[in-house]
Write a protein that holds these residues in place. Structure first.
Motif, PDB file in Angstrom:
ATOM      1  N   SER A 112      -6.699  13.321 -27.460  1.00 51.42           N
ATOM      2  CA  SER A 112      -8.031  14.514 -26.806  1.00 51.42           C
ATOM      3  C   SER A 112      -8.640  14.523 -26.445  1.00 51.42           C
ATOM      4  O   SER A 112      -9.447  15.570 -26.326  1.00 51.42           O
ATOM      5  CB  SER A 112      -8.206  14.578 -28.878  1.00 51.42           C
ATOM      6  OG  SER A 112      -8.921  13.595 -29.131  1.00 51.42           O
ATOM      7  N   PRO A 170      -7.098  17.690 -20.053  1.00 45.24           N
ATOM      8  CA  PRO A 170      -6.597  18.555 -21.263  1.00 45.24           C
ATOM      9  C   PRO A 170      -6.048  19.629 -20.038  1.00 45.24           C
ATOM     10  O   PRO A 170      -5.250  20.465 -20.363  1.00 45.24           O
ATOM     11  CB  PRO A 170      -8.002  19.744 -21.554  1.00 45.24           C
ATOM     12  CG  PRO A 170      -9.055  19.802 -20.723  1.00 45.24           C
ATOM     13  CD  PRO A 170      -8.886  18.453 -19.964  1.00 45.24           C
ATOM     14  N   HIS A 210      -0.446  18.622 -22.453  1.00 48.59           N
ATOM     15  CA  HIS A 210      -1.255  20.372 -22.627  1.00 48.59           C
ATOM     16  C   HIS A 210       0.170  20.906 -23.803  1.00 48.59           C
ATOM     17  O   HIS A 210      -0.513  21.507 -24.545  1.00 48.59           O
ATOM     18  CB  HIS A 210      -0.694  20.584 -21.230  1.00 48.59           C
ATOM     19  CG  HIS A 210       0.634  20.495 -20.951  1.00 48.59           C
ATOM     20  ND1 HIS A 210       0.837  19.522 -19.970  1.00 48.59           N
ATOM     21  CD2 HIS A 210       1.496  21.285 -20.581  1.00 48.59           C
ATOM     22  CE1 HIS A 210       1.963  19.634 -20.213  1.00 48.59           C
ATOM     23  NE2 HIS A 210       2.770  21.318 -20.289  1.00 48.59           N
ATOM     24  N   ALA A 258      -1.687  21.230 -26.836  1.00 48.64           N
ATOM     25  CA  ALA A 258      -2.971  21.286 -26.965  1.00 48.64           C
ATOM     26  C   ALA A 258      -3.944  22.141 -28.443  1.00 48.64           C
ATOM     27  O   ALA A 258      -4.837  21.594 -28.770  1.00 48.64           O
ATOM     28  CB  ALA A 258      -3.453  22.203 -25.851  1.00 48.64           C
ATOM     29  N   GLN A 297     -10.235  19.407 -30.661  1.00 50.17           N
ATOM     30  CA  GLN A 297     -10.412  19.677 -29.202  1.00 50.17           C
ATOM     31  C   GLN A 297     -11.861  19.361 -29.116  1.00 50.17           C
ATOM     32  O   GLN A 297     -13.187  18.826 -29.704  1.00 50.17           O
ATOM     33  CB  GLN A 297     -10.874  21.687 -29.330  1.00 50.17           C
ATOM     34  CG  GLN A 297     -10.466  22.275 -30.088  1.00 50.17           C
ATOM     35  CD  GLN A 297      -9.509  22.286 -28.633  1.00 50.17           C
ATOM     36  OE1 GLN A 297      -9.479  22.581 -27.426  1.00 50.17           O
ATOM     37  NE2 GLN A 297      -8.238  22.217 -28.889  1.00 50.17           N
TER      38      GLN A 297
END
Length: 174
Positions: free
Chosen positions: A58, A62, A68, A71, A76
């Protein structure tokens, strides 16, 4: 630890586990300190690589990172611009840290810690950045009451010329 200026070290069996545990310890610290804890996010810099476990992924870049495809599954986190002033540049420009500073000003009440690779981003293209950047990160963490985690997996134990890369900025992580 006698060889360094560090007060504590934590040994793990892999880099991903070390990062995962460091992040978990930061979250536990804030949970233990405050019943109404809102500090559950991490701030890092683009271009970083911290491992293959979920919390570690995390805080990997990104966009250009290897994760990826996960994601939508990963927590986040917040990403500041990658430092641009090279390691051996004599002059420091405060503009280099503005992106990180703005994110701290805006979200410090939600940020448990900043995690970064000190001085060099290994998997991010062997990107060496100015030691003053790291020193300023430490100062901003103190100012905004945010923990600092340094990922020394690729830089520690003499790989950069000093025992730990954070010594170039004369700082201690939390």
């Amino acid at each position: 630890v006698d060889l360094t200026k560090l007060d504590h070290v934590f040994y793990c069996d892999s880099g991903s586990v070390a990062v995962e545990v460091g992040m978990k310890m930061a979250l536990q610290y804030w949970n233990g300190k405050n019943d109404n804890n809102k500090k559950h996010k991490f701030l890092t810099i683009r271009g970083g690589y911290h491992g293959d476990t979920f919390q570690a992924m995390s805080v990997c870049d990104p966009v250009n990172g290897m994760h990826h495809m996960f994601a939508e599954t990963l927590p986040q986190q917040l990403f500041a611009d990658r430092p641009q002033i090279p390691f051996h540049e004599k002059d420091w420009n405060e503009d280099d840290i503005q992106s990180l500073k703005v994110l701290l000003e805006q979200y410090h009440e939600d940020i448990a810690g900043i995690i970064l690779e000190p001085i060099v981003q290994g998997a991010g293209g062997m990107h060496f950045y100015h030691p003053t950047y790291l020193k300023r990160v430490r100062e901003l963490c103190n100012e905004y009451d945010v923990l600092l985690i340094v990922d020394e997996i690729a830089t520690g134990f003499g790989r950069t010329g000093k025992l730990f890369a954070c010594e170039y900025a004369d700082i201690k992580p939390d």
